[in-house]
Design an enzyme around this catalytic site. Structure first.
Site, PDB file in Angstrom:
ATOM      1  CG  MET A  26     -37.237  11.413  22.631  1.00  0.00           C
ATOM      2  SD  MET A  26     -37.087  10.943  21.002  1.00  0.00           S
ATOM      3  CE  MET A  26     -35.833  12.167  20.594  1.00  0.00           C
ATOM      4  CD  GLU A 165     -34.991   1.534  27.071  1.00  0.00           C
ATOM      5  OE1 GLU A 165     -36.066   0.772  26.838  1.00  0.00           O
ATOM      6  OE2 GLU A 165     -33.931   1.572  26.136  1.00  0.00           O
ATOM      7  CE1 TYR A 167     -33.205   6.058  33.398  1.00  0.00           C
ATOM      8  CE2 TYR A 167     -34.450   4.968  31.804  1.00  0.00           C
ATOM      9  CZ  TYR A 167     -33.708   5.930  32.247  1.00  0.00           C
ATOM     10  OH  TYR A 167     -33.106   6.885  31.033  1.00  0.00           O
ATOM     11  NE  ARG A 176     -25.212  -4.644  34.411  1.00  0.00           N
ATOM     12  CZ  ARG A 176     -24.055  -4.792  33.774  1.00  0.00           C
ATOM     13  NH1 ARG A 176     -23.506  -6.075  33.840  1.00  0.00           N
ATOM     14  NH2 ARG A 176     -23.281  -3.834  33.248  1.00  0.00           N
ATOM     15  NE  ARG A 215     -40.093   1.437  26.169  1.00  0.00           N
ATOM     16  CZ  ARG A 215     -39.249   2.429  25.699  1.00  0.00           C
ATOM     17  NH1 ARG A 215     -39.168   3.537  25.971  1.00  0.00           N
ATOM     18  NH2 ARG A 215     -38.329   2.120  24.681  1.00  0.00           N
ATOM     19  CG  HIS A 253     -29.979   4.096  28.826  1.00  0.00           C
ATOM     20  ND1 HIS A 253     -30.430   4.314  27.794  1.00  0.00           N
ATOM     21  CD2 HIS A 253     -30.900   4.699  29.813  1.00  0.00           C
ATOM     22  CE1 HIS A 253     -31.577   4.992  27.757  1.00  0.00           C
ATOM     23  NE2 HIS A 253     -31.881   5.181  29.049  1.00  0.00           N
ATOM     24  NE  ARG A 312     -34.903   7.122  17.242  1.00  0.00           N
ATOM     25  CZ  ARG A 312     -33.821   5.949  16.773  1.00  0.00           C
ATOM     26  NH1 ARG A 312     -32.536   6.631  16.662  1.00  0.00           N
ATOM     27  NH2 ARG A 312     -34.038   4.871  16.164  1.00  0.00           N
ATOM     28  CD  GLN A 340     -25.749  13.670  12.934  1.00  0.00           C
ATOM     29  OE1 GLN A 340     -25.615  12.733  11.937  1.00  0.00           O
ATOM     30  NE2 GLN A 340     -24.858  14.855  12.734  1.00  0.00           N
ATOM     31  CE  LYS A 422     -23.808   7.361   9.107  1.00  0.00           C
ATOM     32  NZ  LYS A 422     -22.902   8.169   8.831  1.00  0.00           N
ATOM     33  CG  LEU A 651     -20.635  19.323   5.553  1.00  0.00           C
ATOM     34  CD1 LEU A 651     -21.592  20.485   4.867  1.00  0.00           C
ATOM     35  CD2 LEU A 651     -19.841  18.486   4.527  1.00  0.00           C
ATOM     36  CB  ALA A 653     -27.164  16.405   7.090  1.00  0.00           C
TER      37      ALA A 653
HETATM   38  P1  NAP Z   1     -13.911  15.696   9.752  1.00  0.00           P
HETATM   39  O1  NAP Z   1     -14.818  15.121  10.622  1.00  0.00           O
HETATM   40  O2  NAP Z   1     -13.297  17.308   9.796  1.00  0.00           O
HETATM   41  O3  NAP Z   1     -12.553  14.787   9.629  1.00  0.00           O
HETATM   42  C1  NAP Z   1     -11.669  15.072   8.786  1.00  0.00           C
HETATM   43  C2  NAP Z   1     -10.121  14.224   9.180  1.00  0.00           C
HETATM   44  O4  NAP Z   1      -9.282  14.601   8.079  1.00  0.00           O
HETATM   45  C3  NAP Z   1      -9.783  14.455  10.530  1.00  0.00           C
HETATM   46  O5  NAP Z   1      -9.629  13.197  11.010  1.00  0.00           O
HETATM   47  C4  NAP Z   1      -8.660  15.091  10.422  1.00  0.00           C
HETATM   48  O6  NAP Z   1      -7.539  14.685  11.238  1.00  0.00           O
HETATM   49  C5  NAP Z   1      -8.141  14.850   8.963  1.00  0.00           C
HETATM   50  N1  NAP Z   1      -7.547  15.849   8.287  1.00  0.00           N
HETATM   51  C6  NAP Z   1      -7.898  17.341   8.172  1.00  0.00           C
HETATM   52  N2  NAP Z   1      -6.891  18.027   7.147  1.00  0.00           N
HETATM   53  C7  NAP Z   1      -6.180  17.107   6.950  1.00  0.00           C
HETATM   54  C8  NAP Z   1      -4.836  17.371   6.193  1.00  0.00           C
HETATM   55  N3  NAP Z   1      -4.589  18.519   5.331  1.00  0.00           N
HETATM   56  N4  NAP Z   1      -4.247  16.197   5.646  1.00  0.00           N
HETATM   57  C9  NAP Z   1      -4.654  15.163   6.485  1.00  0.00           C
HETATM   58  N5  NAP Z   1      -5.557  14.848   7.466  1.00  0.00           N
HETATM   59  C10 NAP Z   1      -6.480  15.895   7.304  1.00  0.00           C
HETATM   60  O7  NAP Z   1     -14.487  15.701   8.504  1.00  0.00           O
HETATM   61  P2  NAP Z   1     -15.239  14.345   7.443  1.00  0.00           P
HETATM   62  O8  NAP Z   1     -14.826  12.988   8.222  1.00  0.00           O
HETATM   63  O9  NAP Z   1     -15.154  14.525   6.236  1.00  0.00           O
HETATM   64  O10 NAP Z   1     -16.662  14.495   8.144  1.00  0.00           O
HETATM   65  C11 NAP Z   1     -17.493  15.720   7.612  1.00  0.00           C
HETATM   66  C12 NAP Z   1     -18.597  15.975   8.540  1.00  0.00           C
HETATM   67  O11 NAP Z   1     -19.693  15.018   8.369  1.00  0.00           O
HETATM   68  C13 NAP Z   1     -18.530  16.071   9.981  1.00  0.00           C
HETATM   69  O12 NAP Z   1     -18.300  17.134  10.502  1.00  0.00           O
HETATM   70  C14 NAP Z   1     -19.372  15.121  10.568  1.00  0.00           C
HETATM   71  O13 NAP Z   1     -20.232  15.991  11.403  1.00  0.00           O
HETATM   72  C15 NAP Z   1     -20.062  14.552   9.355  1.00  0.00           C
HETATM   73  N6  NAP Z   1     -20.120  12.887   9.794  1.00  0.00           N
HETATM   74  C16 NAP Z   1     -20.461  12.587  10.663  1.00  0.00           C
HETATM   75  C17 NAP Z   1     -20.583  11.109  10.695  1.00  0.00           C
HETATM   76  C18 NAP Z   1     -20.879  10.461  12.081  1.00  0.00           C
HETATM   77  O14 NAP Z   1     -20.776  10.980  13.052  1.00  0.00           O
HETATM   78  N7  NAP Z   1     -20.851   9.402  12.208  1.00  0.00           N
HETATM   79  C19 NAP Z   1     -20.113  10.473   9.600  1.00  0.00           C
HETATM   80  C20 NAP Z   1     -19.919  11.065   8.486  1.00  0.00           C
HETATM   81  C21 NAP Z   1     -20.063  12.291   8.595  1.00  0.00           C
HETATM   82  P3  NAP Z   1      -6.367  15.153  11.632  1.00  0.00           P
HETATM   83  O15 NAP Z   1      -6.285  16.818  11.431  1.00  0.00           O
HETATM   84  O16 NAP Z   1      -6.123  14.672  13.081  1.00  0.00           O
HETATM   85  O17 NAP Z   1      -5.613  14.371  10.578  1.00  0.00           O
HETATM   86 FE1  SF4 Z   2     -34.466  10.787  13.907  1.00  0.00          FE
HETATM   87 FE2  SF4 Z   2     -32.066  11.727  13.624  1.00  0.00          FE
HETATM   88 FE3  SF4 Z   2     -34.317  13.536  13.846  1.00  0.00          FE
HETATM   89 FE4  SF4 Z   2     -33.387  11.886  15.960  1.00  0.00          FE
HETATM   90  S1  SF4 Z   2     -32.187  13.650  14.862  1.00  0.00           S
HETATM   91  S2  SF4 Z   2     -35.404  12.443  15.175  1.00  0.00           S
HETATM   92  S3  SF4 Z   2     -32.571   9.998  15.008  1.00  0.00           S
HETATM   93  S4  SF4 Z   2     -33.786  11.896  12.040  1.00  0.00           S
END
Ligand code: NAP
Ligand code: SF4
Length: 667
Positions: A26, A165, A167, A176, A215, A253, A312, A340, A422, A651, A653
């Site tokens: 990694m 991957e 390379y 390809r 690999r 990739h 990981r 992440q 998840k 916000l 984790a």
């Molecule tokens: P977020 O990423 O900040 O998204 C909030 C959403 O709400 C945005 O789309 C925003 O878009 C909308 N919004 C904000 N204020 C609003 C309002 N007053 N009225 C209507 N819409 C509004 O927050 P989240 O989805 O709750 O996620 C929280 C955190 O969890 C993220 O920062 C992320 O790091 C993490 N997370 C990541 C993943 C992932 O990467 N797969 C999955 C889950 C959680 P608009 O302002 O354009 O409407």
């Molecule tokens: Fe695993 Fe996530 Fe840590 Fe990467 S950041 S090693 S994917 S727990």
């Protein structure tokens, strides 16, 4: 649990492995500068101390053109040898074994000097490669052999040839990217000449027993990739040239099928490792989405593989093997395949670390010291930030008490683990619960801490988290409106037509939750993504078979930018693809007018629209919960404020666990 199969020894050429756990290669970014060698040595030494059977380094280029990017690590000249000795010495001092991974990035090289089997550009790299001449390909063969000799001189116990991957070696193997008409292209036999010559030359240079791991790309997962039959013929030809063992990789990739992220089922690729194992006589190592000792032990016990590579999972917990071997598997800090803090950081030029283990790659620069005296610490809130703070405080010998209003620890993580794919997040909570137990933290569940409860404590850490934001949309109090927390916690059952307000990470996750097929098994998952079950088609691809979603979902945001743009660098594309598979309608640039019996009324591009919906799920971010903090400050206390309670925006984790750990480390 004894994990006897995983923990049994295996001989690879001159090398005796005490167990079948391979810390897979990694790239951490620490490979690239000599100043980082002490950190890299410390990082590997901790994994050797933790019992890894064999460690494989990140990729080092065999020549300048083969580098991953400008300034990336290489072993292209003899003067590089000495820089590696602190790494091999540190691993050997801990009783470990380490292999150097040799790479030629080919057209994946992100620099102007990149070369390839042809001049075809990769869809994921802006740099145009130059096609190698016939003689230059022979030079690449020599460069691999010379690099392998240097690896042995630097003290490495084995080499791994990176040939998965996508390379350079894959670029020669696959039609390809290989349109050559010289001796390196045309027939399948000519396309496989490059790896065959590389292995032949390395074997000749290193003698009959030095371990050479190859690999291999089990499945390319790209159009114009190798067929399964070609892969088997290649493996057999390489075995005849003296390969000691095969490690495996899945997908180039540039493939558009996820292979390692959370939503890939655990052990998804073992069936293919098993097929390769049946076709060769040398040991075969499984990889990708194996993250527990039980799964790894089963893979060996069932004959799917002889070894199991986990990169990981050993980033997340350096003592993975030692814990598995000493009956403490329930104390393993499990990798949740989020990417992440590891791959997302690596591909963004940031320092690699780990979401669940923020000390990863910082072992020598971030020491968590025992406390000088046993003071008392109250941590309020048992989400990821509070859990990390309480555990770290207790590890330092502080008397930690953890208050949690709910009946269980976990906070937002408990919601996240309800999202399809998840489920592994539950392991993080299992880890923290067990650590709290082992460290004898006083955990007070179903307890809302008031300022008076916290009076006798020397230190107070407030990790009271967040509450979902309720946007000011007329009709927001309609009975059809629910928050994401209500939906994921099962307090509300959404109807068939759903509008999701807010398209951040949670809006995307909730849309997936609303549309996924809960009965989908591994065969269904592979079919949905278009992996050929018959293994007769090039690249292992077939037509994807999306399922029929049970709900019609519309996902909206106010921003006019593409939905899902802010998702993780290495996983966002897959999350967006899942929404496409489920027919989720994406509506950016929405202005919310009102919610009523018909659904959600919006204006998009100046045109009024009604999103007919039985349920409107609000995923509009969060607001910090700080009532306790403010009351404590008003009472003259100086609490530490962490996690979502400190900053609700962005916000996540990763920040929460890192902050909880560092605040408690400094108490
Ligand atoms: P977020 O990423 O900040 O998204 C909030 C959403 O709400 C945005 O789309 C925003 O878009 C909308 N919004 C904000 N204020 C609003 C309002 N007053 N009225 C209507 N819409 C509004 O927050 P989240 O989805 O709750 O996620 C929280 C955190 O969890 C993220 O920062 C992320 O790091 C993490 N997370 C990541 C993943 C992932 O990467 N797969 C999955 C889950 C959680 P608009 O302002 O354009 O409407
Ligand atoms: Fe695993 Fe996530 Fe840590 Fe990467 S950041 S090693 S994917 S727990």
């Amino acid at each position: 649990m004894s994990f006897d199969h995983l923990l049994s020894p295996l001989r690879l050429g001159t090398l005796d492995l005490p167990n079948r756990v391979v810390m897979g290669s990694m790239h951490t970014g620490l490979e690239d500068a000599d100043d980082d060698v002490p950190r890299l040595a410390g990082y590997f030494a901790e994994r050797a101390r933790g019992g890894a059977g064999l460690i494989i380094t990140g990729a080092y280029a065999v020549n300048a053109e083969g580098r991953l990017e400008e300034g990336a690590g290489d072993i292209a000249t003899d003067d590089r040898i000495d820089a590696h000795r602190p790494i091999t010495d540190a691993v050997h001092a801990e009783g470990g074994r380490i292999a150097l991974q040799l790479i030629h990035a080919g057209r994946y090289g992100r620099h102007a000097a990149s070369v390839g089997a042809s001049s075809m550009k990769s869809p994921i790299n802006p740099f145009q490669p130059r096609a190698l001449t016939t003689e230059q390909v022979w030079q690449v063969v020599d460069d691999f052999a010379a690099a392998a000799v240097r690896a042995r001189a630097a003290g490495y116990d084995a080499v791994e040839i990176m040939a998965s991957e996508g390379y350079l070696i894959n670029q020669f193997l696959a039609p390809r990217t290989n349109d050559r008409t010289d001796e390196w292209g045309g027939s399948a036999f000519a396309r496989m000449r490059l790896p065959v010559e590389i292995v032949r030359r390395i074997r000749a240079a290193l003698g009959p027993d030095f371990p050479i791991v190859y690999r291999i790309s089990l499945l390319d997962l790209v159009d114009g990739g190798q067929t399964w039959q070609e892969t088997v013929e290649l493996a057999q030809a390489l075995q005849a040239e003296g390969v000691t063992a095969f490690n495996t990789g899945i997908g180039w990739h540039e493939a558009r099928i996820p292979t390692i992220i959370t939503q890939v089922p655990r052990g998804a690729w073992l069936r293919y490792t098993r097929l390769l194992k049946a076709a060769v006589d040398v040991p075969v190592c499984a990889s990708n989405r194996i993250n527990t000792p039980q799964l790894a032990d089963d893979a060996v016990a069932n004959g799917d593989a002889d070894l199991v590579a986990m990169a990981r999972p050993l980033l997340a917990d350096p003592a993975f093997v030692a814990k598995a071997a000493s009956g403490r598997a329930d104390e393993i800090n499990t990798c949740i395949a989020c990417n992440q803090a590891c791959l997302d950081h690596g591909f963004s030029g940031l320092e690699t670390s780990c979401l669940v283990n923020p000390r990863a790659c910082r072992e020598t620069v971030w020491t968590i010291r025992p406390a000088t005296r046993r003071r008392s610490v109250a941590v309020v809130g048992a989400g990821p930030a509070g859990l990390a703070a309480a555990v770290t405080a207790a590890e330092r010998g502080l008397a930690a008490t953890l208050f949690e209003r709910e009946q269980e620890v976990g906070g937002q993580f408990r919601l996240a683990m309800e999202v399809p794919g998840k489920e592994d997040f539950a392991d993080t909570l299992r880890y923290f619960r067990r650590r709290l137990e082992v460290l004898d933290v006083d955990v007070r569940l179903s307890t809302t801490a008031e300022p008076a409860d916290l009076e006798g404590f020397d230190e107070i850490v407030v990790a009271t988290g967040v509450r979902p934001r309720l946007p000011q949309i007329p009709g927001i109090d309609h009975t059809k409106v629910a928050s994401y927390a209500d939906v994921l916690a099962g307090r509300v059952t959404p109807g068939e037509r759903v509008a999701v307000v807010g398209a951040g990470g949670i809006g995307v996750d909730v849309s997936h939750w609303l549309t996924h097929d809960p009965k989908e098994d591994l065969d269904g998952w592979l079919a949905r993504w278009g992996v050929d079950p018959t293994l007769t088609r090039p690249g292992g691809l077939t037509e994807p078979r999306p399922h029929d979603p049970s709900r019609r979902v519309t996902l909206l945001q106010r921003k006019a930018t593409a939905i899902g743009k802010g998702l993780g660098k290495t996983s966002g594309w897959a999350h967006r693809a899942v929404l496409g598979q489920a027919g989720v309608r994406l509506v950016p640039g929405a202005s919310y007018e009102r919610i009523d019996d018909h659904g959600l009324h919006v204006v998009v591009d100046g045109v009024s629209r009604t999103i007919e919906a039985d349920t409107v799920v609000v995923c509009a971010g969060q607001e910090s919960v700080r009532d306790l903090y403010e009351a404590l400050v008003a009472a003259g206390r100086t609490p530490h404020l962490i996690g979502g309670a400190e900053l609700a925006a962005e916000l996540d984790a990763k920040r929460a666990i890192a902050q909880g750990t560092s605040v408690a480390a400094a108490l």
